[in-house]
Design an enzyme around this catalytic site. Structure first.
Site, PDB file in Angstrom:
ATOM      1  N   TYR A  53      64.783  38.552  62.930  1.00  0.00           N
ATOM      2  CA  TYR A  53      64.726  38.389  64.458  1.00  0.00           C
ATOM      3  C   TYR A  53      65.359  37.181  64.779  1.00  0.00           C
ATOM      4  O   TYR A  53      65.097  36.222  64.588  1.00  0.00           O
ATOM      5  CB  TYR A  53      63.331  38.624  65.033  1.00  0.00           C
ATOM      6  CG  TYR A  53      63.170  40.100  65.505  1.00  0.00           C
ATOM      7  CD1 TYR A  53      64.008  40.526  66.747  1.00  0.00           C
ATOM      8  CD2 TYR A  53      62.319  40.833  65.085  1.00  0.00           C
ATOM      9  CE1 TYR A  53      63.697  41.648  67.319  1.00  0.00           C
ATOM     10  CE2 TYR A  53      62.183  42.238  65.923  1.00  0.00           C
ATOM     11  CZ  TYR A  53      62.946  42.644  66.709  1.00  0.00           C
ATOM     12  OH  TYR A  53      62.804  43.620  67.313  1.00  0.00           O
ATOM     13  N   GLU A  55      66.490  36.729  68.562  1.00  0.00           N
ATOM     14  CA  GLU A  55      66.590  36.795  70.080  1.00  0.00           C
ATOM     15  C   GLU A  55      67.081  35.541  70.561  1.00  0.00           C
ATOM     16  O   GLU A  55      66.413  34.218  70.363  1.00  0.00           O
ATOM     17  CB  GLU A  55      65.343  37.278  70.759  1.00  0.00           C
ATOM     18  CG  GLU A  55      65.176  38.727  70.744  1.00  0.00           C
ATOM     19  CD  GLU A  55      64.085  39.305  70.977  1.00  0.00           C
ATOM     20  OE1 GLU A  55      63.085  38.684  70.374  1.00  0.00           O
ATOM     21  OE2 GLU A  55      63.921  40.245  71.659  1.00  0.00           O
ATOM     22  N   ASP A 199      88.813  47.594  78.250  1.00  0.00           N
ATOM     23  CA  ASP A 199      88.046  48.198  77.362  1.00  0.00           C
ATOM     24  C   ASP A 199      88.976  48.332  76.174  1.00  0.00           C
ATOM     25  O   ASP A 199      89.758  49.582  76.323  1.00  0.00           O
ATOM     26  CB  ASP A 199      87.254  49.127  77.648  1.00  0.00           C
ATOM     27  CG  ASP A 199      86.484  49.936  76.594  1.00  0.00           C
ATOM     28  OD1 ASP A 199      86.763  49.611  75.355  1.00  0.00           O
ATOM     29  OD2 ASP A 199      85.766  50.818  76.772  1.00  0.00           O
ATOM     30  N   THR A 225      84.949  47.882  70.889  1.00  0.00           N
ATOM     31  CA  THR A 225      83.948  48.176  69.611  1.00  0.00           C
ATOM     32  C   THR A 225      84.931  47.472  68.564  1.00  0.00           C
ATOM     33  O   THR A 225      86.047  47.173  68.658  1.00  0.00           O
ATOM     34  CB  THR A 225      84.057  49.792  69.465  1.00  0.00           C
ATOM     35  OG1 THR A 225      85.467  50.398  69.483  1.00  0.00           O
ATOM     36  CG2 THR A 225      83.079  50.210  70.591  1.00  0.00           C
ATOM     37  N   LYS A 228      86.918  50.822  65.267  1.00  0.00           N
ATOM     38  CA  LYS A 228      88.219  51.784  65.345  1.00  0.00           C
ATOM     39  C   LYS A 228      89.209  51.075  64.722  1.00  0.00           C
ATOM     40  O   LYS A 228      89.386  50.831  63.328  1.00  0.00           O
ATOM     41  CB  LYS A 228      88.387  51.998  66.743  1.00  0.00           C
ATOM     42  CG  LYS A 228      87.125  52.701  67.507  1.00  0.00           C
ATOM     43  CD  LYS A 228      87.434  53.099  68.813  1.00  0.00           C
ATOM     44  CE  LYS A 228      86.253  53.878  69.449  1.00  0.00           C
ATOM     45  NZ  LYS A 228      85.296  53.224  70.017  1.00  0.00           N
ATOM     46  N   ARG A 234      80.381  49.497  62.629  1.00  0.00           N
ATOM     47  CA  ARG A 234      80.338  50.195  63.785  1.00  0.00           C
ATOM     48  C   ARG A 234      79.330  49.059  64.724  1.00  0.00           C
ATOM     49  O   ARG A 234      78.250  49.105  64.676  1.00  0.00           O
ATOM     50  CB  ARG A 234      79.366  51.394  63.559  1.00  0.00           C
ATOM     51  CG  ARG A 234      79.032  52.339  64.415  1.00  0.00           C
ATOM     52  CD  ARG A 234      78.956  53.908  64.150  1.00  0.00           C
ATOM     53  NE  ARG A 234      80.024  54.214  63.250  1.00  0.00           N
ATOM     54  CZ  ARG A 234      81.081  54.848  63.868  1.00  0.00           C
ATOM     55  NH1 ARG A 234      80.967  54.965  65.109  1.00  0.00           N
ATOM     56  NH2 ARG A 234      82.228  55.114  63.377  1.00  0.00           N
TER      57      ARG A 234
HETATM   58  N1  DSN Z   1      83.450  58.166  70.757  1.00  0.00           N
HETATM   59  C1  DSN Z   1      84.743  57.064  70.823  1.00  0.00           C
HETATM   60  C2  DSN Z   1      85.887  57.968  70.672  1.00  0.00           C
HETATM   61  O1  DSN Z   1      86.018  58.434  69.994  1.00  0.00           O
HETATM   62  O2  DSN Z   1      86.693  57.269  71.315  1.00  0.00           O
HETATM   63  C3  DSN Z   1      84.588  56.345  71.852  1.00  0.00           C
HETATM   64  O3  DSN Z   1      83.380  55.713  72.323  1.00  0.00           O
END
Ligand code: DSN
Length: 412
Positions: A53, A55, A199, A225, A228, A234
Protein backbone atom coordinates in the site's frame (compact mmCIF):
# COMPACT_ATOMS: atom_id res chain seq x y z
CA UNK A 1 6.71 -17.60 -18.32
CA UNK A 2 6.89 -19.92 -15.35
CA UNK A 3 3.36 -20.72 -14.23
CA UNK A 4 4.29 -23.88 -12.33
CA UNK A 5 2.76 -22.76 -9.02
CA UNK A 6 -0.44 -21.63 -10.65
CA UNK A 7 -0.64 -24.91 -12.54
CA UNK A 8 -0.29 -26.86 -9.31
CA UNK A 9 -2.60 -24.73 -7.15
CA UNK A 10 -5.34 -23.71 -9.53
CA UNK A 11 -5.36 -25.85 -12.61
CA UNK A 12 -8.73 -24.49 -13.73
CA UNK A 13 -7.48 -20.90 -14.00
CA UNK A 14 -4.08 -22.03 -15.35
CA UNK A 15 -5.80 -23.87 -18.20
CA UNK A 16 -7.94 -20.86 -19.03
CA UNK A 17 -4.92 -18.57 -19.05
CA UNK A 18 -3.15 -20.98 -21.40
CA UNK A 19 -6.25 -21.16 -23.61
CA UNK A 20 -6.31 -17.36 -23.79
CA UNK A 21 -2.62 -17.35 -24.70
CA UNK A 22 -3.33 -19.80 -27.55
CA UNK A 23 -6.25 -17.68 -28.76
CA UNK A 24 -4.03 -14.60 -28.86
CA UNK A 25 -1.19 -16.46 -30.56
CA UNK A 26 -3.30 -18.17 -33.22
CA UNK A 27 -5.57 -15.31 -34.21
CA UNK A 28 -5.21 -12.05 -36.09
CA UNK A 29 -5.50 -9.45 -33.33
CA UNK A 30 -6.95 -6.38 -35.01
CA UNK A 31 -8.57 -4.69 -32.03
CA UNK A 32 -7.14 -1.20 -32.36
CA UNK A 33 -6.76 -0.68 -28.62
CA UNK A 34 -4.92 -3.94 -27.94
CA UNK A 35 -1.29 -4.96 -28.13
CA UNK A 36 1.13 -7.56 -26.79
CA UNK A 37 3.38 -6.52 -23.91
CA UNK A 38 6.94 -7.78 -23.53
CA UNK A 39 7.87 -10.57 -21.14
CA UNK A 40 9.66 -7.96 -19.04
CA UNK A 41 6.42 -5.98 -18.65
CA UNK A 42 4.54 -9.19 -17.78
CA UNK A 43 7.14 -10.11 -15.16
CA UNK A 44 6.96 -6.66 -13.53
CA UNK A 45 3.17 -6.94 -13.47
CA UNK A 46 3.26 -10.21 -11.59
CA UNK A 47 5.77 -9.02 -9.01
CA UNK A 48 6.16 -8.17 -5.31
CA UNK A 49 5.03 -4.51 -5.29
CA UNK A 50 1.51 -5.98 -5.70
CA UNK A 51 1.61 -6.53 -1.94
CA UNK A 52 2.22 -2.90 -1.01
CA UNK A 53 0.00 0.00 0.00
CA UNK A 54 1.49 3.37 -1.02
CA UNK A 55 -1.22 6.00 -0.66
CA UNK A 56 0.35 9.37 -1.34
CA UNK A 57 3.29 10.21 -3.57
CA UNK A 58 7.06 9.54 -3.41
CA UNK A 59 8.51 10.93 -0.12
CA UNK A 60 4.99 11.64 1.20
CA UNK A 61 3.23 8.36 1.83
CA UNK A 62 0.55 7.47 4.33
CA UNK A 63 2.11 4.05 5.04
CA UNK A 64 5.62 3.03 6.01
CA UNK A 65 7.90 0.74 4.03
CA UNK A 66 7.76 2.67 0.77
CA UNK A 67 11.45 3.39 0.29
CA UNK A 68 11.79 0.99 -2.64
CA UNK A 69 8.36 1.79 -4.04
CA UNK A 70 9.31 5.49 -4.11
CA UNK A 71 12.31 4.65 -6.27
CA UNK A 72 10.15 2.63 -8.68
CA UNK A 73 7.56 5.39 -8.98
CA UNK A 74 10.20 8.10 -9.43
CA UNK A 75 11.84 6.10 -12.23
CA UNK A 76 8.45 5.68 -13.94
CA UNK A 77 7.84 9.45 -13.66
CA UNK A 78 11.23 10.47 -15.01
CA UNK A 79 11.08 8.01 -17.93
CA UNK A 80 7.58 9.17 -18.85
CA UNK A 81 8.66 12.83 -18.76
CA UNK A 82 11.60 12.03 -21.02
CA UNK A 83 9.50 10.01 -23.44
CA UNK A 84 6.95 12.77 -24.07
CA UNK A 85 9.01 15.80 -23.10
CA UNK A 86 6.46 16.35 -20.34
CA UNK A 87 6.92 19.14 -17.79
CA UNK A 88 5.08 17.12 -15.10
CA UNK A 89 3.81 13.54 -14.84
CA UNK A 90 1.59 11.45 -12.60
CA UNK A 91 1.87 7.70 -13.16
CA UNK A 92 -0.82 6.60 -10.70
CA UNK A 93 -4.07 6.60 -12.72
CA UNK A 94 -5.43 3.06 -12.86
CA UNK A 95 -7.29 3.51 -16.14
CA UNK A 96 -8.00 5.95 -18.93
CA UNK A 97 -11.42 6.72 -17.47
CA UNK A 98 -9.93 7.63 -14.09
CA UNK A 99 -7.26 9.74 -15.76
CA UNK A 100 -9.90 11.69 -17.69
CA UNK A 101 -12.08 12.01 -14.60
CA UNK A 102 -9.08 13.39 -12.69
CA UNK A 103 -8.30 15.94 -15.39
CA UNK A 104 -11.89 17.25 -15.32
CA UNK A 105 -11.93 17.13 -11.51
CA UNK A 106 -8.68 19.09 -11.27
CA UNK A 107 -9.78 22.01 -13.42
CA UNK A 108 -13.58 22.19 -13.28
CA UNK A 109 -16.62 22.27 -11.06
CA UNK A 110 -19.50 19.87 -11.72
CA UNK A 111 -21.81 21.39 -14.31
CA UNK A 112 -19.03 23.31 -16.08
CA UNK A 113 -18.94 23.24 -19.84
CA UNK A 114 -16.53 20.97 -21.73
CA UNK A 115 -16.19 20.57 -25.48
CA UNK A 116 -15.24 17.17 -26.89
CA UNK A 117 -15.79 14.92 -29.88
CA UNK A 118 -19.13 13.14 -30.25
CA UNK A 119 -18.82 9.39 -29.59
CA UNK A 120 -20.26 8.53 -33.02
CA UNK A 121 -17.61 10.67 -34.66
CA UNK A 122 -14.74 8.99 -32.82
CA UNK A 123 -14.87 10.33 -29.25
CA UNK A 124 -14.86 8.25 -26.09
CA UNK A 125 -17.52 7.54 -23.46
CA UNK A 126 -15.58 9.74 -21.02
CA UNK A 127 -15.75 12.60 -23.51
CA UNK A 128 -19.30 13.40 -22.48
CA UNK A 129 -21.59 10.51 -23.34
CA UNK A 130 -24.84 10.83 -21.47
CA UNK A 131 -24.63 7.37 -19.85
CA UNK A 132 -21.09 8.05 -18.55
CA UNK A 133 -20.01 9.95 -15.41
CA UNK A 134 -18.67 12.65 -17.74
CA UNK A 135 -22.00 13.38 -19.39
CA UNK A 136 -23.81 13.17 -16.05
CA UNK A 137 -21.42 15.48 -14.18
CA UNK A 138 -20.47 18.12 -16.74
CA UNK A 139 -22.21 20.09 -19.43
CA UNK A 140 -20.74 18.80 -22.69
CA UNK A 141 -21.02 20.36 -26.09
CA UNK A 142 -19.82 18.10 -28.82
CA UNK A 143 -18.02 18.68 -32.06
CA UNK A 144 -17.66 16.25 -34.91
CA UNK A 145 -16.25 15.59 -38.33
CA UNK A 146 -17.31 17.08 -41.63
CA UNK A 147 -20.01 14.99 -43.32
CA UNK A 148 -18.23 14.91 -46.67
CA UNK A 149 -14.56 14.57 -45.76
CA UNK A 150 -15.14 12.76 -42.43
CA UNK A 151 -12.21 14.81 -41.11
CA UNK A 152 -12.37 17.10 -38.08
CA UNK A 153 -13.93 20.33 -39.23
CA UNK A 154 -11.65 22.82 -37.46
CA UNK A 155 -13.59 25.86 -38.71
CA UNK A 156 -16.81 24.47 -37.25
CA UNK A 157 -14.94 23.58 -34.06
CA UNK A 158 -13.61 27.15 -33.71
CA UNK A 159 -17.06 28.57 -34.34
CA UNK A 160 -18.66 26.27 -31.75
CA UNK A 161 -15.95 27.06 -29.21
CA UNK A 162 -16.42 30.82 -29.69
CA UNK A 163 -20.18 30.47 -29.29
CA UNK A 164 -20.20 28.03 -26.33
CA UNK A 165 -17.05 29.21 -24.55
CA UNK A 166 -16.31 25.90 -22.79
CA UNK A 167 -13.93 25.89 -19.84
CA UNK A 168 -12.02 22.92 -21.25
CA UNK A 169 -11.64 21.42 -24.73
CA UNK A 170 -10.69 17.77 -25.29
CA UNK A 171 -8.89 16.54 -28.37
CA UNK A 172 -8.04 12.87 -28.79
CA UNK A 173 -10.17 9.99 -30.05
CA UNK A 174 -10.85 6.27 -30.05
CA UNK A 175 -11.99 5.92 -33.62
CA UNK A 176 -10.53 8.75 -35.66
CA UNK A 177 -8.07 7.37 -38.21
CA UNK A 178 -6.40 10.66 -39.13
CA UNK A 179 -3.64 12.85 -37.76
CA UNK A 180 -4.84 15.51 -35.34
CA UNK A 181 -3.80 19.15 -35.69
CA UNK A 182 -3.11 19.72 -32.00
CA UNK A 183 -1.80 23.26 -32.59
CA UNK A 184 -5.26 24.33 -33.71
CA UNK A 185 -6.66 23.17 -30.36
CA UNK A 186 -4.06 25.23 -28.52
CA UNK A 187 -4.95 28.27 -30.64
CA UNK A 188 -8.68 28.13 -29.93
CA UNK A 189 -8.14 27.38 -26.23
CA UNK A 190 -5.86 30.42 -25.97
CA UNK A 191 -8.40 32.56 -27.75
CA UNK A 192 -11.30 31.69 -25.43
CA UNK A 193 -9.26 31.03 -22.28
CA UNK A 194 -10.09 27.30 -22.07
CA UNK A 195 -7.99 24.52 -20.58
CA UNK A 196 -6.39 22.61 -23.45
CA UNK A 197 -6.58 18.85 -22.93
CA UNK A 198 -5.65 15.87 -25.10
CA UNK A 199 -6.51 12.23 -24.57
CA UNK A 200 -3.80 10.54 -26.64
CA UNK A 201 -4.64 6.99 -25.52
CA UNK A 202 -4.76 5.50 -29.00
CA UNK A 203 -1.79 7.25 -30.54
CA UNK A 204 0.57 7.53 -27.54
CA UNK A 205 2.93 4.92 -29.03
CA UNK A 206 2.91 6.72 -32.36
CA UNK A 207 3.77 10.00 -30.61
CA UNK A 208 6.51 8.37 -28.54
CA UNK A 209 7.90 6.81 -31.73
CA UNK A 210 7.88 10.13 -33.59
CA UNK A 211 5.06 9.19 -36.00
CA UNK A 212 2.59 11.76 -34.77
CA UNK A 213 2.90 15.31 -33.51
CA UNK A 214 3.39 15.50 -29.72
CA UNK A 215 1.01 17.88 -27.89
CA UNK A 216 2.39 17.16 -24.40
CA UNK A 217 4.93 20.01 -24.07
CA UNK A 218 2.42 22.76 -24.85
CA UNK A 219 -0.95 21.38 -23.73
CA UNK A 220 -2.28 22.07 -20.22
CA UNK A 221 -3.06 18.42 -19.52
CA UNK A 222 -2.72 15.17 -21.46
CA UNK A 223 -4.14 11.79 -20.49
CA UNK A 224 -3.25 8.46 -21.99
CA UNK A 225 -3.75 4.81 -21.38
CA UNK A 226 -0.51 2.86 -21.46
CA UNK A 227 -1.61 -0.38 -23.14
CA UNK A 228 -2.55 0.56 -26.68
CA UNK A 229 0.10 1.56 -29.22
CA UNK A 230 2.38 2.46 -26.27
CA UNK A 231 2.52 -1.29 -25.49
CA UNK A 232 2.63 -1.15 -21.71
CA UNK A 233 0.41 -2.66 -19.02
CA UNK A 234 -3.32 -2.00 -18.87
CA UNK A 235 -3.27 1.35 -17.08
CA UNK A 236 -2.94 5.11 -17.62
CA UNK A 237 -0.96 8.28 -16.82
CA UNK A 238 -1.47 12.03 -16.80
CA UNK A 239 0.98 14.68 -17.96
CA UNK A 240 0.59 18.42 -17.51
CA UNK A 241 2.26 21.79 -17.25
CA UNK A 242 4.39 22.15 -14.14
CA UNK A 243 2.01 24.74 -12.66
CA UNK A 244 -0.90 22.24 -12.73
CA UNK A 245 1.03 19.34 -11.19
CA UNK A 246 -0.33 19.78 -7.69
CA UNK A 247 -3.95 20.00 -8.89
CA UNK A 248 -3.55 16.85 -10.95
CA UNK A 249 -1.87 14.94 -8.12
CA UNK A 250 -4.65 15.91 -5.71
CA UNK A 251 -7.33 14.94 -8.19
CA UNK A 252 -5.87 11.43 -8.49
CA UNK A 253 -5.08 11.01 -4.78
CA UNK A 254 -7.01 11.63 -2.60
CA UNK A 255 -9.58 12.86 -5.14
CA UNK A 256 -10.36 9.68 -7.04
CA UNK A 257 -8.07 6.86 -6.04
CA UNK A 258 -6.64 5.31 -2.93
CA UNK A 259 -3.53 3.16 -2.99
CA UNK A 260 -1.79 3.16 -6.36
CA UNK A 261 -1.05 -0.17 -8.06
CA UNK A 262 2.72 -0.11 -7.71
CA UNK A 263 3.30 -3.41 -9.53
CA UNK A 264 1.55 -1.82 -12.51
CA UNK A 265 3.62 1.34 -12.07
CA UNK A 266 6.74 -0.87 -12.18
CA UNK A 267 5.44 -2.41 -15.42
CA UNK A 268 4.73 1.06 -16.82
CA UNK A 269 8.33 2.06 -16.02
CA UNK A 270 9.56 -0.98 -17.96
CA UNK A 271 7.34 -0.14 -20.93
CA UNK A 272 8.55 3.49 -20.93
CA UNK A 273 12.15 2.26 -21.00
CA UNK A 274 11.29 0.06 -23.98
CA UNK A 275 9.62 2.98 -25.72
CA UNK A 276 12.76 5.10 -25.21
CA UNK A 277 14.87 2.62 -27.20
CA UNK A 278 15.69 3.39 -30.86
CA UNK A 279 13.84 0.21 -32.03
CA UNK A 280 10.57 1.69 -30.79
CA UNK A 281 10.73 4.24 -33.62
CA UNK A 282 10.87 1.41 -36.17
CA UNK A 283 7.92 -0.29 -34.49
CA UNK A 284 5.84 2.94 -34.53
CA UNK A 285 6.67 3.62 -38.14
CA UNK A 286 5.86 0.01 -39.11
CA UNK A 287 2.45 0.25 -37.40
CA UNK A 288 1.52 3.15 -39.68
CA UNK A 289 2.99 1.48 -42.77
CA UNK A 290 0.99 -1.65 -42.00
CA UNK A 291 -2.22 0.31 -41.44
CA UNK A 292 -1.78 2.18 -44.72
CA UNK A 293 -1.08 -1.09 -46.57
CA UNK A 294 -4.08 -2.83 -44.99
CA UNK A 295 -6.28 0.17 -45.81
CA UNK A 296 -5.20 0.04 -49.44
CA UNK A 297 -5.77 -3.72 -49.76
CA UNK A 298 -9.24 -3.37 -48.22
CA UNK A 299 -10.04 -0.57 -50.65
CA UNK A 300 -8.89 -2.83 -53.49
CA UNK A 301 -11.66 -5.18 -52.33
CA UNK A 302 -14.08 -2.23 -52.48
CA UNK A 303 -14.44 -1.63 -48.77
CA UNK A 304 -15.42 1.90 -47.86
CA UNK A 305 -13.10 3.44 -45.29
CA UNK A 306 -14.18 6.34 -43.12
CA UNK A 307 -12.21 9.41 -44.29
CA UNK A 308 -10.86 7.31 -47.17
CA UNK A 309 -7.84 5.91 -45.32
CA UNK A 310 -5.61 6.31 -42.32
CA UNK A 311 -2.61 8.23 -40.96
CA UNK A 312 -2.42 6.15 -37.79
CA UNK A 313 -2.74 2.55 -36.56
CA UNK A 314 -6.49 2.60 -37.01
CA UNK A 315 -8.93 1.95 -39.86
CA UNK A 316 -12.67 2.42 -39.63
CA UNK A 317 -14.54 0.38 -42.23
CA UNK A 318 -18.12 1.19 -43.15
CA UNK A 319 -19.11 -2.45 -43.67
CA UNK A 320 -22.79 -1.61 -44.04
CA UNK A 321 -21.88 -0.09 -47.39
CA UNK A 322 -20.93 -3.67 -48.35
CA UNK A 323 -24.24 -5.06 -47.10
CA UNK A 324 -23.16 -6.33 -43.69
CA UNK A 325 -23.72 -4.79 -40.26
CA UNK A 326 -20.99 -4.12 -37.71
CA UNK A 327 -22.12 -6.85 -35.33
CA UNK A 328 -22.46 -9.36 -38.13
CA UNK A 329 -19.00 -8.53 -39.45
CA UNK A 330 -17.25 -8.82 -36.06
CA UNK A 331 -19.07 -12.11 -35.36
CA UNK A 332 -18.18 -13.64 -38.72
CA UNK A 333 -14.57 -12.50 -38.42
CA UNK A 334 -14.27 -14.00 -34.94
CA UNK A 335 -15.33 -17.35 -36.39
CA UNK A 336 -12.39 -17.00 -38.78
CA UNK A 337 -9.93 -16.21 -35.96
CA UNK A 338 -9.85 -12.50 -36.80
CA UNK A 339 -10.60 -10.19 -33.89
CA UNK A 340 -11.94 -6.66 -34.25
CA UNK A 341 -14.80 -4.63 -32.84
CA UNK A 342 -18.00 -3.21 -34.22
CA UNK A 343 -17.96 0.58 -34.17
CA UNK A 344 -20.23 3.47 -34.92
CA UNK A 345 -19.26 5.62 -37.87
CA UNK A 346 -19.75 9.39 -38.22
CA UNK A 347 -23.42 10.31 -38.71
CA UNK A 348 -24.38 6.79 -37.65
CA UNK A 349 -28.04 5.97 -38.12
CA UNK A 350 -27.97 2.58 -36.40
CA UNK A 351 -27.51 1.70 -32.72
CA UNK A 352 -24.09 1.39 -31.02
CA UNK A 353 -24.96 -2.28 -30.39
CA UNK A 354 -25.23 -2.96 -34.11
CA UNK A 355 -23.56 -0.04 -35.85
CA UNK A 356 -22.40 0.30 -39.44
CA UNK A 357 -18.69 -0.05 -38.95
CA UNK A 358 -15.85 -2.16 -37.71
CA UNK A 359 -12.66 -0.69 -36.27
CA UNK A 360 -9.38 -2.40 -36.95
CA UNK A 361 -5.81 -1.59 -35.93
CA UNK A 362 -2.33 -2.83 -36.68
CA UNK A 363 -0.42 -2.42 -33.38
CA UNK A 364 -0.57 -6.05 -32.18
CA UNK A 365 0.21 -7.50 -35.63
CA UNK A 366 3.18 -5.14 -35.89
CA UNK A 367 4.47 -6.25 -32.49
CA UNK A 368 4.35 -9.82 -33.79
CA UNK A 369 6.62 -8.80 -36.65
CA UNK A 370 4.18 -8.51 -39.54
CA UNK A 371 5.04 -6.17 -42.39
CA UNK A 372 3.18 -4.50 -45.28
CA UNK A 373 3.18 -7.63 -47.48
CA UNK A 374 1.54 -9.63 -44.64
CA UNK A 375 -1.33 -7.14 -44.71
CA UNK A 376 -2.34 -8.57 -48.07
CA UNK A 377 -3.03 -11.92 -46.39
CA UNK A 378 -4.94 -10.13 -43.62
CA UNK A 379 -7.13 -8.21 -46.09
CA UNK A 380 -7.73 -11.36 -48.14
CA UNK A 381 -8.90 -13.33 -45.11
CA UNK A 382 -11.16 -10.49 -43.92
CA UNK A 383 -12.73 -10.31 -47.37
CA UNK A 384 -13.03 -14.09 -47.74
CA UNK A 385 -14.69 -14.41 -44.33
CA UNK A 386 -17.18 -11.60 -44.99
CA UNK A 387 -17.96 -13.03 -48.44
CA UNK A 388 -18.66 -16.42 -46.87
CA UNK A 389 -20.46 -15.15 -43.80
CA UNK A 390 -23.07 -17.94 -43.80
CA UNK A 391 -20.71 -20.80 -44.65
CA UNK A 392 -19.52 -22.29 -41.35
CA UNK A 393 -17.22 -24.79 -43.09
CA UNK A 394 -15.51 -22.09 -45.11
CA UNK A 395 -15.10 -19.92 -42.00
CA UNK A 396 -13.49 -22.85 -40.20
CA UNK A 397 -11.10 -23.34 -43.12
CA UNK A 398 -10.16 -19.66 -42.99
CA UNK A 399 -9.56 -19.94 -39.25
CA UNK A 400 -7.19 -22.86 -39.83
CA UNK A 401 -5.31 -20.87 -42.46
CA UNK A 402 -5.16 -17.86 -40.11
CA UNK A 403 -3.83 -20.09 -37.29
CA UNK A 404 -1.05 -21.47 -39.53
CA UNK A 405 -0.16 -17.99 -40.70
CA UNK A 406 -0.05 -16.51 -37.19
CA UNK A 407 2.07 -19.35 -35.86
CA UNK A 408 4.91 -18.13 -38.10
CA UNK A 409 5.20 -14.93 -36.06
CA UNK A 410 6.76 -14.40 -32.66
CA UNK A 411 4.60 -14.61 -29.55
CA UNK A 412 6.40 -14.84 -26.22
N1 DSN B 1 -12.05 0.70 -25.01
C1 DSN B 1 -11.02 1.53 -25.56
C2 DSN B 1 -10.93 1.38 -27.02
O1 DSN B 1 -11.11 0.28 -27.47
O2 DSN B 1 -10.64 2.33 -27.72
C3 DSN B 1 -11.16 2.94 -25.15
O3 DSN B 1 -11.33 3.00 -23.79
Amino acid sequence: MDFSNLKKEDNEIYNLIEAEKDRQMEGLELIASENIVSKAVLEALGSYPVNKYSEGYPAKRYYKGNEVIDKIENIAISRLKKLFNAPYANVQPNSGSTANAAAYFAFLNYGDKIMAMNLNHGGHLTHGHKVNFSGKSYNFVQYGVDQTTQLIDYDALFELARKERPKLIVSGYTAYPRAVDFKKFRTICDEIGAICMADISHIAGLIAGGEHENPVPYFDVVSTTTHKTLRGPRSAVLMCKQEFGEKIDKAIFPGLQGGPHEHVIAAKAVAFKEALQPEFKNYASQIVKNAKALAKYLQDYNYKLVSGGTDTHLILVDVRANGISGIEAETVLEKAGIYCNKNTIPFETFSPWDPSGIRIGTAALTTRGMKENDMLFVAEQIHLALQNKNDEIKLKEIKEKVNLFCNQFKFY
